[in-house]
Design a protein around this motif. Structure first.
Motif, PDB file in Angstrom:
ATOM      1  N   GLY A 120      42.684  49.744  39.988  1.00 35.15           N
ATOM      2  CA  GLY A 120      42.189  50.976  39.374  1.00 35.15           C
ATOM      3  C   GLY A 120      41.239  50.760  38.218  1.00 35.15           C
ATOM      4  N   SER A 121      40.667  49.565  38.099  1.00 38.18           N
ATOM      5  CA  SER A 121      39.776  49.248  36.980  1.00 38.18           C
ATOM      6  C   SER A 121      38.340  49.008  37.429  1.00 38.18           C
ATOM      7  CB  SER A 121      40.294  48.017  36.230  1.00 38.18           C
ATOM      8  OG  SER A 121      41.536  48.288  35.622  1.00 38.18           O
ATOM      9  N   GLU A 122      37.931  49.624  38.546  1.00 36.51           N
ATOM     10  CA  GLU A 122      36.580  49.382  39.043  1.00 36.51           C
ATOM     11  C   GLU A 122      35.502  49.830  38.068  1.00 36.51           C
ATOM     12  OE1 GLU A 122      37.988  53.302  40.548  1.00 36.51           O
ATOM     13  OE2 GLU A 122      38.822  51.305  40.703  1.00 36.51           O
ATOM     14  N   ALA A 123      35.820  50.755  37.167  1.00 37.85           N
ATOM     15  CA  ALA A 123      34.821  51.227  36.198  1.00 37.85           C
ATOM     16  C   ALA A 123      34.488  50.170  35.138  1.00 37.85           C
ATOM     17  CB  ALA A 123      35.304  52.505  35.523  1.00 37.85           C
ATOM     18  N   GLN A 124      35.320  49.136  35.021  1.00 42.57           N
ATOM     19  CA  GLN A 124      35.059  48.112  34.008  1.00 42.57           C
ATOM     20  C   GLN A 124      33.700  47.459  34.213  1.00 42.57           C
ATOM     21  OE1 GLN A 124      38.092  45.118  33.457  1.00 42.57           O
ATOM     22  NE2 GLN A 124      36.766  43.831  32.233  1.00 42.57           N
ATOM     23  N   TRP A 125      33.444  46.944  35.390  1.00 41.22           N
ATOM     24  CA  TRP A 125      32.176  46.275  35.688  1.00 41.22           C
ATOM     25  C   TRP A 125      31.435  46.929  36.842  1.00 41.22           C
ATOM     26  CZ3 TRP A 125      34.819  40.848  35.517  1.00 41.22           C
ATOM     27  CH2 TRP A 125      34.944  40.439  34.183  1.00 41.22           C
ATOM     28  N   GLY A 126      31.984  48.027  37.372  1.00 42.27           N
ATOM     29  CA  GLY A 126      31.339  48.709  38.484  1.00 42.27           C
ATOM     30  C   GLY A 126      31.685  48.051  39.806  1.00 42.27           C
ATOM     31  N   THR A 127      30.985  48.465  40.845  1.00 44.59           N
ATOM     32  CA  THR A 127      31.271  47.944  42.180  1.00 44.59           C
ATOM     33  C   THR A 127      30.091  47.170  42.775  1.00 44.59           C
ATOM     34  OG1 THR A 127      30.582  50.052  43.128  1.00 44.59           O
ATOM     35  CG2 THR A 127      32.940  49.782  42.701  1.00 44.59           C
TER      36      THR A 127
ATOM     37  N   ARG B  70      38.396  49.413  27.591  1.00 47.70           N
ATOM     38  CA  ARG B  70      39.427  50.320  27.126  1.00 47.70           C
ATOM     39  C   ARG B  70      39.922  51.277  28.212  1.00 47.70           C
ATOM     40  NH1 ARG B  70      40.823  52.634  21.543  1.00 47.70           N
ATOM     41  NH2 ARG B  70      42.939  53.104  22.154  1.00 47.70           N
ATOM     42  N   GLY B  71      39.317  51.261  29.393  1.00 42.24           N
ATOM     43  CA  GLY B  71      39.680  52.220  30.433  1.00 42.24           C
ATOM     44  C   GLY B  71      41.000  51.924  31.114  1.00 42.24           C
ATOM     45  N   ASN B  72      41.276  52.688  32.169  1.00 46.00           N
ATOM     46  CA  ASN B  72      42.486  52.523  32.987  1.00 46.00           C
ATOM     47  C   ASN B  72      43.752  52.532  32.142  1.00 46.00           C
ATOM     48  OD1 ASN B  72      43.978  52.275  35.298  1.00 46.00           O
ATOM     49  ND2 ASN B  72      43.613  50.083  35.554  1.00 46.00           N
ATOM     50  N   GLY B  73      43.836  53.496  31.247  1.00 45.42           N
ATOM     51  CA  GLY B  73      45.053  53.647  30.429  1.00 45.42           C
ATOM     52  C   GLY B  73      45.300  52.490  29.491  1.00 45.42           C
ATOM     53  N   ASP B  74      44.240  51.828  29.028  1.00 49.71           N
ATOM     54  CA  ASP B  74      44.357  50.703  28.096  1.00 49.71           C
ATOM     55  C   ASP B  74      45.123  49.514  28.674  1.00 49.71           C
ATOM     56  OD1 ASP B  74      42.889  52.079  26.221  1.00 49.71           O
ATOM     57  OD2 ASP B  74      44.578  52.528  24.909  1.00 49.71           O
ATOM     58  N   ASN B  75      45.167  49.384  29.995  1.00 55.82           N
ATOM     59  CA  ASN B  75      45.940  48.299  30.608  1.00 55.82           C
ATOM     60  C   ASN B  75      45.465  46.926  30.178  1.00 55.82           C
ATOM     61  OD1 ASN B  75      47.814  49.834  31.956  1.00 55.82           O
ATOM     62  ND2 ASN B  75      46.637  49.966  33.841  1.00 55.82           N
ATOM     63  N   LEU B  76      44.150  46.725  30.057  1.00 55.88           N
ATOM     64  CA  LEU B  76      43.651  45.417  29.647  1.00 55.88           C
ATOM     65  C   LEU B  76      44.028  45.131  28.191  1.00 55.88           C
ATOM     66  CD1 LEU B  76      42.110  42.906  30.472  1.00 55.88           C
ATOM     67  CD2 LEU B  76      39.998  44.056  29.894  1.00 55.88           C
TER      68      LEU B  76
END
Length: 196
Positions: free
Chosen positions: A57-64, A188-194
């Motif tokens: 669910g973290s595809e927005a981090q670096w895109g696809t 910081r996305g995906n509910g701060d999982n990283l």
């Protein structure tokens, strides 16, 4: 060119070579798959992370879109590695403008397989806002900035522990340069999982 070999002789960390005109060549360095330049390896390592990020669910981090298909990313890494390579002749390691890109390699079948990469600098990236790092923090000379850290998911189990060993290496060389702080950032996305 700087090469650091760990005591076991099965792992080494070396500075990345520019895509062209590098000496010694990747073949001379006994790198497996010497036809894939260090720049290409780094781009493909980032590419290899994209499906995994999408799966959590973290595809927005670096895109696809693969980094290797983005001209601006190709240019960014090509320039970063060339500048780092050119700076190696500078006697003031860790001085203004210094940066380096380190490859973590594992010895397999008498050749070195690249499995991870870390980029280090003595400057904050432009995207870091001033409210997080003001001018006095940026102008200080007591820090390094971890700009990149990625393992190549194509290498499977060979990459296990490589990020942690790269961080230990970065801490050691940072202290050798008289640096007391290592800054970095994460998505910081995906509910701060990283961040967690």
């Amino acid at each position: 060119m700087t090469i650091y070999t760990q005591q076991s002789g099965k792992v080494r960390i070396r500075t990345a070579q520019p895509a062209t005109c590098s000496h010694p060549s990747l073949s001379e360095l006994d790198v497996s798959n010497p036809d894939e330049s260090d720049v290409d390896f780094i781009l493909h390592a980032f590419d290899s992370a994209l499906p995994y990020l999408a799966s959590i669910g973290s595809e927005a981090q670096w895109g696809t879109v693969p980094f290797s298909a983005k001209p601006e990313r190709i240019s960014q890494f090509t320039q970063y590695i060339q500048e780092a390579y050119d700076l190696q002749s500078n006697p003031t390691k860790g001085g203004p403008g210094w940066q380096d890109m380190y490859l973590y390699e594992v010895l397999t079948d008498a050749t070195w397989t690249r499995v991870a990469v870390a980029g280090l600098s003595v400057q904050f990236p432009d995207y870091v806002p001033l409210d997080l790092a003001d001018d006095s923090t940026r102008k200080a000379t007591d820090y390094v900035y971890l700009k990149y850290l990625v393992t190549d998911r194509r290498s499977g189990g060979l990459a296990k522990g490589s990020a942690s060993q790269l961080m230990t290496f970065i801490e050691t060389i940072s202290r050798d340069m008289g640096k007391k702080i290592c800054y970095g950032d994460c998505w910081r996305g995906n509910g701060d999982n990283l961040l967690k």
